[in-house]
Design a protein around this motif. Sequence first.
Motif, PDB file in Angstrom:
ATOM      1  N   GLU A  16      30.058  89.082 -37.085  1.00 40.66           N
ATOM      2  CA  GLU A  16      29.360  88.406 -38.105  1.00 40.66           C
ATOM      3  C   GLU A  16      29.521  89.251 -39.345  1.00 40.66           C
ATOM      4  OE1 GLU A  16      25.484  87.963 -36.257  1.00 40.66           O
ATOM      5  OE2 GLU A  16      26.106  86.335 -35.185  1.00 40.66           O
ATOM      6  N   MET A  17      29.461  90.662 -39.093  1.00 40.91           N
ATOM      7  CA  MET A  17      29.654  91.585 -40.154  1.00 40.91           C
ATOM      8  C   MET A  17      30.748  91.453 -40.803  1.00 40.91           C
ATOM      9  SD  MET A  17      27.289  94.867 -38.612  1.00 40.91           S
ATOM     10  CE  MET A  17      27.945  95.951 -40.000  1.00 40.91           C
ATOM     11  N   ILE A  18      31.948  91.321 -40.379  1.00 43.92           N
ATOM     12  CA  ILE A  18      33.204  91.058 -40.958  1.00 43.92           C
ATOM     13  C   ILE A  18      33.208  89.902 -41.744  1.00 43.92           C
ATOM     14  CG2 ILE A  18      35.662  90.741 -40.358  1.00 43.92           C
ATOM     15  CD1 ILE A  18      35.461  92.582 -37.815  1.00 43.92           C
ATOM     16  N   ASP A  19      32.773  89.003 -41.065  1.00 48.38           N
ATOM     17  CA  ASP A  19      32.666  87.569 -41.961  1.00 48.38           C
ATOM     18  C   ASP A  19      31.861  87.702 -43.260  1.00 48.38           C
ATOM     19  OD1 ASP A  19      34.216  86.172 -40.102  1.00 48.38           O
ATOM     20  OD2 ASP A  19      32.642  85.229 -38.999  1.00 48.38           O
ATOM     21  N   ARG A  20      30.812  88.497 -42.895  1.00 49.30           N
ATOM     22  CA  ARG A  20      29.966  88.569 -44.298  1.00 49.30           C
ATOM     23  C   ARG A  20      30.685  89.488 -45.269  1.00 49.30           C
ATOM     24  NH1 ARG A  20      25.645  92.327 -45.797  1.00 49.30           N
ATOM     25  NH2 ARG A  20      24.361  91.355 -47.522  1.00 49.30           N
ATOM     26  N   ALA A  21      31.430  90.632 -44.897  1.00 46.46           N
ATOM     27  CA  ALA A  21      32.215  91.290 -45.794  1.00 46.46           C
ATOM     28  C   ALA A  21      33.229  90.703 -46.480  1.00 46.46           C
ATOM     29  CB  ALA A  21      32.663  92.717 -45.025  1.00 46.46           C
ATOM     30  N   GLU A  22      33.827  89.556 -45.612  1.00 45.60           N
ATOM     31  CA  GLU A  22      34.837  89.038 -46.485  1.00 45.60           C
ATOM     32  C   GLU A  22      34.491  88.012 -47.463  1.00 45.60           C
ATOM     33  OE1 GLU A  22      36.940  87.396 -42.956  1.00 45.60           O
ATOM     34  OE2 GLU A  22      38.181  89.077 -42.708  1.00 45.60           O
ATOM     35  N   ARG A  23      33.230  87.421 -47.124  1.00 42.35           N
ATOM     36  CA  ARG A  23      32.434  86.571 -47.948  1.00 42.35           C
ATOM     37  C   ARG A  23      32.170  87.278 -49.335  1.00 42.35           C
ATOM     38  NH1 ARG A  23      29.890  84.556 -43.612  1.00 42.35           N
ATOM     39  NH2 ARG A  23      27.956  85.543 -44.236  1.00 42.35           N
ATOM     40  N   LEU A  24      31.714  88.536 -49.236  1.00 42.79           N
ATOM     41  CA  LEU A  24      31.326  89.287 -50.487  1.00 42.79           C
ATOM     42  C   LEU A  24      32.604  89.710 -51.334  1.00 42.79           C
ATOM     43  CD1 LEU A  24      28.455  91.594 -48.756  1.00 42.79           C
ATOM     44  CD2 LEU A  24      28.174  89.938 -50.692  1.00 42.79           C
ATOM     45  N   HIS A  25      33.460  90.184 -50.386  1.00 41.21           N
ATOM     46  CA  HIS A  25      34.811  90.577 -50.927  1.00 41.21           C
ATOM     47  C   HIS A  25      35.366  89.358 -52.059  1.00 41.21           C
ATOM     48  CE1 HIS A  25      39.159  91.288 -51.467  1.00 41.21           C
ATOM     49  NE2 HIS A  25      38.754  92.443 -51.746  1.00 41.21           N
TER      50      HIS A  25
END
Length: 133
Positions: A16-25
């Motif tokens: 979930e944190m990786i998905d969120r980081a990719e969305r923010l990126h």
Amino acid sequence: MAAIDPRTLMWTKACEMIDRAERLHRQFFQPMAAPIYDVSWEPPVDIAETNSEILITVALPGVDREAVKVTVDADRVSVVGFRRPSAIPRDSLVHRLEIPYGKFERQIAFPGTRLQLGQSEFANGCLVLTFSK
């Protein structure tokens, strides 16, 4: 009711944190729409003032003196130039590129102050401008 394995819970949270980081990126790091010749970076400066002068130090490591132009207007100093990119071997694997290159421009305003360039010195990767008041 069966207990949830903590490893599964940690793995789910990590995904979930990786998905969120990719969305923010994707949200904050959009490709530039402006032509590359309009893009520039600002070199950092130090500004010191005494009773008789103003000293401006502009950090320009790796920039040739001939690639820098200083313009002094009534109440503004403008430093414009170009830093060539470092030579990277063709078959190399680049891990990080943090040093800016290309066109740079830094404008420093001194409202109500009449500036007169006394001397300029280019040493140790810094341009030092001395203005008399």
